[in-house]
Design a protein around this motif. Structure first.
Motif, PDB file in Angstrom:
ATOM      1  N   GLU B 165      87.687  63.522  19.764  1.00 22.40           N
ATOM      2  CA  GLU B 165      87.632  64.349  20.959  1.00 22.40           C
ATOM      3  C   GLU B 165      86.801  65.611  20.717  1.00 22.40           C
ATOM      4  N   ASP B 166      87.001  66.254  19.574  1.00 20.76           N
ATOM      5  CA  ASP B 166      86.222  67.460  19.253  1.00 20.76           C
ATOM      6  C   ASP B 166      84.730  67.133  19.151  1.00 20.76           C
ATOM      7  N   ALA B 167      84.423  65.982  18.604  1.00 21.95           N
ATOM      8  CA  ALA B 167      83.017  65.593  18.428  1.00 21.95           C
ATOM      9  C   ALA B 167      82.366  65.333  19.784  1.00 21.95           C
ATOM     10  N   VAL B 168      83.062  64.586  20.630  1.00 22.36           N
ATOM     11  CA  VAL B 168      82.501  64.275  21.948  1.00 22.36           C
ATOM     12  C   VAL B 168      82.350  65.563  22.763  1.00 22.36           C
ATOM     13  N   ARG B 169      83.356  66.434  22.676  1.00 27.96           N
ATOM     14  CA  ARG B 169      83.287  67.675  23.449  1.00 27.96           C
ATOM     15  C   ARG B 169      82.090  68.520  23.014  1.00 27.96           C
ATOM     16  N   HIS B 170      81.871  68.561  21.705  1.00 27.41           N
ATOM     17  CA  HIS B 170      80.749  69.330  21.163  1.00 27.41           C
ATOM     18  C   HIS B 170      79.432  68.870  21.785  1.00 27.41           C
ATOM     19  N   LEU B 171      79.250  67.567  21.897  1.00 26.78           N
ATOM     20  CA  LEU B 171      78.009  67.030  22.471  1.00 26.78           C
ATOM     21  C   LEU B 171      77.984  67.243  23.981  1.00 26.78           C
ATOM     22  N   TYR B 172      79.132  67.040  24.605  1.00 24.44           N
ATOM     23  CA  TYR B 172      79.226  67.180  26.057  1.00 24.44           C
ATOM     24  C   TYR B 172      78.887  68.612  26.477  1.00 24.44           C
ATOM     25  N   GLU B 173      79.435  69.566  25.745  1.00 24.84           N
ATOM     26  CA  GLU B 173      79.208  70.978  26.090  1.00 24.84           C
ATOM     27  C   GLU B 173      77.746  71.372  25.937  1.00 24.84           C
ATOM     28  N   ARG B 174      77.008  70.657  25.104  1.00 28.08           N
ATOM     29  CA  ARG B 174      75.579  70.921  24.951  1.00 28.08           C
ATOM     30  C   ARG B 174      74.737  70.157  25.975  1.00 28.08           C
ATOM     31  N   GLY B 175      75.404  69.426  26.864  1.00 28.17           N
ATOM     32  CA  GLY B 175      74.681  68.797  27.962  1.00 28.17           C
ATOM     33  C   GLY B 175      74.505  67.291  27.847  1.00 28.17           C
ATOM     34  N   HIS B 176      74.997  66.703  26.766  1.00 28.47           N
ATOM     35  CA  HIS B 176      74.798  65.255  26.594  1.00 28.47           C
ATOM     36  C   HIS B 176      75.728  64.454  27.493  1.00 28.47           C
ATOM     37  N   ARG B 177      75.146  63.474  28.185  1.00 29.45           N
ATOM     38  CA  ARG B 177      75.924  62.582  29.044  1.00 29.45           C
ATOM     39  C   ARG B 177      75.691  61.122  28.672  1.00 29.45           C
ATOM     40  N   GLN B 178      74.711  60.876  27.806  1.00 28.31           N
ATOM     41  CA  GLN B 178      74.393  59.499  27.394  1.00 28.31           C
ATOM     42  C   GLN B 178      74.635  59.400  25.897  1.00 28.31           C
ATOM     43  N   LEU B 179      75.895  59.099  25.567  1.00 28.34           N
ATOM     44  CA  LEU B 179      76.292  59.042  24.165  1.00 28.34           C
ATOM     45  C   LEU B 179      76.386  57.587  23.707  1.00 28.34           C
ATOM     46  N   ALA B 180      76.323  57.412  22.409  1.00 27.90           N
ATOM     47  CA  ALA B 180      76.601  56.091  21.834  1.00 27.90           C
ATOM     48  C   ALA B 180      77.348  56.300  20.534  1.00 27.90           C
ATOM     49  N   LEU B 181      78.225  55.357  20.209  1.00 27.02           N
ATOM     50  CA  LEU B 181      78.916  55.377  18.918  1.00 27.02           C
ATOM     51  C   LEU B 181      78.392  54.235  18.060  1.00 27.02           C
ATOM     52  N   ILE B 182      77.870  54.569  16.881  1.00 25.05           N
ATOM     53  CA  ILE B 182      77.580  53.539  15.878  1.00 25.05           C
ATOM     54  C   ILE B 182      78.805  53.505  14.983  1.00 25.05           C
ATOM     55  N   SER B 183      79.561  52.415  15.151  1.00 24.83           N
ATOM     56  CA  SER B 183      80.924  52.319  14.647  1.00 24.83           C
ATOM     57  C   SER B 183      80.973  51.510  13.358  1.00 24.83           C
ATOM     58  N   GLY B 184      82.182  51.141  12.926  1.00 29.69           N
ATOM     59  CA  GLY B 184      82.326  50.228  11.797  1.00 29.69           C
ATOM     60  C   GLY B 184      82.186  48.790  12.264  1.00 29.69           C
ATOM     61  N   ASP B 185      82.122  47.874  11.312  1.00 35.81           N
ATOM     62  CA  ASP B 185      81.998  46.463  11.676  1.00 35.81           C
ATOM     63  C   ASP B 185      83.304  45.757  11.345  1.00 35.81           C
ATOM     64  N   LEU B 186      84.168  45.663  12.351  1.00 39.00           N
ATOM     65  CA  LEU B 186      85.500  45.109  12.103  1.00 39.00           C
ATOM     66  C   LEU B 186      85.501  43.597  11.929  1.00 39.00           C
ATOM     67  N   ASP B 187      84.333  42.957  12.159  1.00 37.53           N
ATOM     68  CA  ASP B 187      84.258  41.522  11.876  1.00 37.53           C
ATOM     69  C   ASP B 187      84.063  41.246  10.388  1.00 37.53           C
ATOM     70  N   ASP B 188      83.724  42.312   9.636  1.00 35.96           N
ATOM     71  CA  ASP B 188      83.587  42.160   8.192  1.00 35.96           C
ATOM     72  C   ASP B 188      84.986  41.962   7.599  1.00 35.96           C
ATOM     73  N   PRO B 189      85.248  40.811   6.964  1.00 32.65           N
ATOM     74  CA  PRO B 189      86.617  40.539   6.495  1.00 32.65           C
ATOM     75  C   PRO B 189      87.130  41.557   5.472  1.00 32.65           C
ATOM     76  N   ARG B 190      86.209  42.228   4.790  1.00 36.47           N
ATOM     77  CA  ARG B 190      86.660  43.230   3.829  1.00 36.47           C
ATOM     78  C   ARG B 190      87.292  44.427   4.529  1.00 36.47           C
ATOM     79  N   PHE B 191      87.007  44.578   5.817  1.00 33.20           N
ATOM     80  CA  PHE B 191      87.529  45.714   6.579  1.00 33.20           C
ATOM     81  C   PHE B 191      88.470  45.265   7.695  1.00 33.20           C
ATOM     82  N   HIS B 192      89.081  44.102   7.480  1.00 33.66           N
ATOM     83  CA  HIS B 192      90.053  43.558   8.419  1.00 33.66           C
ATOM     84  C   HIS B 192      91.110  44.611   8.772  1.00 33.66           C
TER      85      HIS B 192
END
Lengths: 354, 354
Positions: B165-192
């Protein structure tokens, strides 16, 4: 994966009973024990290591001693550690990591517990006090690294002489005559007499002299910011430099970054060659670093093998020195304006990336 | 054989005093301890801690279980590990690292030896099978991380909801409305079912919805090259994006590098904010990454404290959730061409670096 539940079902007993046997928490009858052991055998369930340890007075645990609070546990370290752990696993040993200081005090405390069969020693200092601690404790050990006089010690290490010579030759053959080494910082007490830094420094001075090159060596600790600062100093004090060798992993990233920030094109204006680096770190710079690739996977495996051979009373592994091998990236090219000199390489003018 | 009496004579203390020290039954002064330890060293006395362990059923060793062969042992991990080791040392415990798989099989084998007083569990999965293994072995443990239902388990963890929430707010307050998250890969069995990846993903989807933002999430494993590939895909599929949040440490380096290679200015064309990052990794990019700083030092210390309190029968440490805090770098600015929309932040047009 075979579970305790599977064993219990096959043996026709409760999971608790299997647990009592495995953990030695409650006695079970000989007949029940036989049924459970047969079930474990049938299903390929791994042996009860407690019973095995008690029977053999062996724990089948070996420790890697790494001074994690003094030396950074970086990407290269991770390779040594995981390859050692894998090698141990293959031989049915567990490898654990002891983050004990390199003065030997904590190592002595842990050895006193008698809980491991042997120790693989990392980050060896030329006058390493941990060797005496291990001898006094009569604990078998092998070194990944070596002291000043390693004869008689089971050890494997990087062949620093070959590594440095191959690196210098690579740059020399591309026309470089103004080299510099951004080295380790041996005044840092945490790296007192630290083998790799002392040996690379000495090898470089020797090889540079053999090639008739001026010897420029700057000490630098292993952080990105230290690498940036060192290369700034290099540019100020030795603007004639055309190629930089960087000993430390994270410093190398700072060197590339510092050069770019100072407006230098890498490798157009200056070539960078990382000594002792792993691909995953090299990929962090843009362009990707050309490197001498640290033989961590080989040495982690060999060091563990050297120890386990002692534990199994097998033929000892003779000392092994493994050079880091050149792994081309995109940070080495011919110097932009080669200065013709007596003995300058004939290929100096050709743009030869590696 | 060297006896306790020999040690006592050499140290000039009574046998009882040596015994107090060895068995930890009465405090001795630091000076006396030093004298006795020196005498033991001189005489080659092997402090019989096995006897002590058997007598007291305590080894004063605790293990951190980390699946080092499945999950990278990166710079963040190193902070958790070293802060835990330091916290243990302060309480007169040794912390060792067990690189056991996260399926619990090897953990059970090592626990069966009864050689540690307790375990700090790292890289917790929502349905972690290691919890049952620890319970069956009746070994005290604390989690750095948490399962789906952590009530009743001694645990400390990152407060992912607040962090995201703090991260998104930081970007939002600077005017960003088109965000994307590059997340983890939960299909990787090592990270089940790996807690941090599942929780960050869920928190991001919730927060983005609350802020009325389109939800763009790309899976990505934690390597520099995966980060480069993910951001290339993002640019192709979502060219409208003005700011990227990157969950994983090494992927974030690849994202910055991939953007620059694709000709994007960071942060002029696109802002990058690393979730769960440490300063040493952030310093590897140019410009240095703006990040939510992983509270590894705090959590390593708290997780160890939670375990040691159990071992010492002290008041239990209540569960602690610690948010990652914003640490400004130079990769976040206002979007170059803010798209005015209903509800767009009033500060959207101002160039506000952070």
């Amino acid at each position: 994966m075979v579970t305790m539940k599977d064993v219990a079902q096959r043996a026709g007993v409760s999971i608790a009973t299997v647990s009592f046997l495995l953990n030695d928490t409650k006695p079970v009858t000989a007949a029940t024990r036989a049924r459970i052991e047969q079930a474990m055998l049938d299903l390929g369930y791994r042996r009860n290591m407690v019973a095995r340890a008690l029977a053999s007075r062996r724990t089948h645990i070996i420790a890697m001693a790494y001074p994690a609070l003094e030396h950074r546990f970086g990407m290269s370290t991770s390779e040594f550690f995981t390859s050692a752990a894998e090698a141990a696993r293959k031989e049915d040993y567990h490898l654990v990591l002891w983050p004990v200081g390199n003065d030997g005090v904590e190592l002595r405390e842990l050895l006193g517990q008698g809980l491991v069969d042997g120790v693989v020693l990392m980050e060896v200092q030329l006058d390493d006090p941990r060797i005496d601690v291990l001898r006094q404790a009569a604990t078998p050990f092998a070194l990944i690294g070596r002291t000043t006089e390693p004869a008689g010690l089971s050890h494997v290490d990087i062949d620093f002489d070959t590594t440095v010579e191959d690196a210098v030759r690579h740059l020399y053959e591309r026309g470089h005559r103004q080299l510099a080494l951004i080295s380790g910082d041996l005044d840092d007490p945490r790296f007192h007499e630290y083998g790799p830094w002392v040996r690379v420094d000495a090898a470089y001075r020797r090889v540079a002299a053999e090639y008739g090159l001026p010897v420029v060596v700057l000490p630098c600790s292993d952080t990105t910011s230290a690498g940036k600062a060192a290369v700034e100093r290099l540019l100020a004090e030795h603007p004639e430099t055309t190629a930089v060798l960087v000993l430390n992993e994270y410093a190398a990233i700072g060197v590339v970054s510092g050069l770019k920030r100072a407006g230098y094109d890498v490798p157009g204006d200056l070539s960078v060659l990382a000594l002792l680096m792993v691909p995953e770190t090299a990929a962090m710079t843009d362009p990707e670093l050309t490197m001498m690739r640290t033989p961590g996977p080989e040495l982690g495996q060999l060091g563990t093998e050297a120890l386990i051979r002692q534990l199994e009373d097998a033929d000892p592994l003779p000392p092994q020195l493994v050079p880091a091998k050149l792994l081309p990236g995109a940070t080495v090219a011919a110097p932009r304006a080669p200065r013709p000199k007596a003995g300058a390489g004939r290929r100096g003018a050709r743009k030869a990336r590696s």
